[in-house]
Design a protein around this motif. Structure first.
Motif, PDB file in Angstrom:
ATOM      1  N   ILE A 164      36.294  49.938  32.643  1.00 14.37           N
ATOM      2  CA  ILE A 164      37.856  50.487  33.441  1.00 14.37           C
ATOM      3  C   ILE A 164      37.048  50.447  34.440  1.00 14.37           C
ATOM      4  O   ILE A 164      36.294  51.567  34.474  1.00 14.37           O
ATOM      5  N   GLN A 165      37.419  50.030  35.785  1.00 17.01           N
ATOM      6  CA  GLN A 165      36.624  50.223  36.456  1.00 17.01           C
ATOM      7  C   GLN A 165      37.617  50.623  38.403  1.00 17.01           C
ATOM      8  O   GLN A 165      37.449  52.029  39.106  1.00 17.01           O
ATOM      9  N   ASP A 166      39.058  50.114  38.133  1.00 16.77           N
ATOM     10  CA  ASP A 166      39.931  50.787  38.994  1.00 16.77           C
ATOM     11  C   ASP A 166      41.080  51.708  37.746  1.00 16.77           C
ATOM     12  O   ASP A 166      41.383  50.909  37.216  1.00 16.77           O
ATOM     13  N   PRO A 167      42.519  51.952  38.543  1.00 16.55           N
ATOM     14  CA  PRO A 167      43.017  52.813  37.637  1.00 16.55           C
ATOM     15  C   PRO A 167      44.048  51.167  37.491  1.00 16.55           C
ATOM     16  O   PRO A 167      44.783  51.840  36.251  1.00 16.55           O
ATOM     17  N   THR A 168      44.122  50.680  37.939  1.00 19.87           N
ATOM     18  CA  THR A 168      45.227  49.341  37.898  1.00 19.87           C
ATOM     19  C   THR A 168      44.484  48.409  37.026  1.00 19.87           C
ATOM     20  O   THR A 168      45.328  47.289  36.512  1.00 19.87           O
ATOM     21  N   ASP A 169      43.049  48.583  35.955  1.00 22.52           N
ATOM     22  CA  ASP A 169      42.196  47.688  35.438  1.00 22.52           C
ATOM     23  C   ASP A 169      43.303  47.604  34.475  1.00 22.52           C
ATOM     24  O   ASP A 169      43.609  49.364  33.751  1.00 22.52           O
TER      25      ASP A 169
END
Length: 51
Positions: free
Chosen positions: A22-27
């Motif tokens: 997971i790199q971004d909160p929306t991933d």
């Protein structure tokens, strides 16, 4: 982990690739358990795709 990687027409192999992260909160990480292939998908695999 292992992944079937497409390297070009007639050239695919099971390669070691990094585990997804997971790199971004929306991933989201999605586990695919079943898939299928359409006959037209074979054109890119065999390099017979009309231009």
């Amino acid at each position: 982990m292992k992944a079937l990687v497409y390297h070009g027409p007639g050239n695919k192999s099971w390669d070691d690739v990094p585990d997804p992260t997971i790199q971004d909160p929306t991933d989201a990480i999605v586990k695919v358990e079943t898939t299928t292939i359409c006959g037209t998908d074979l054109h890119s695999s065999r390099a017979t795709c009309p231009r």
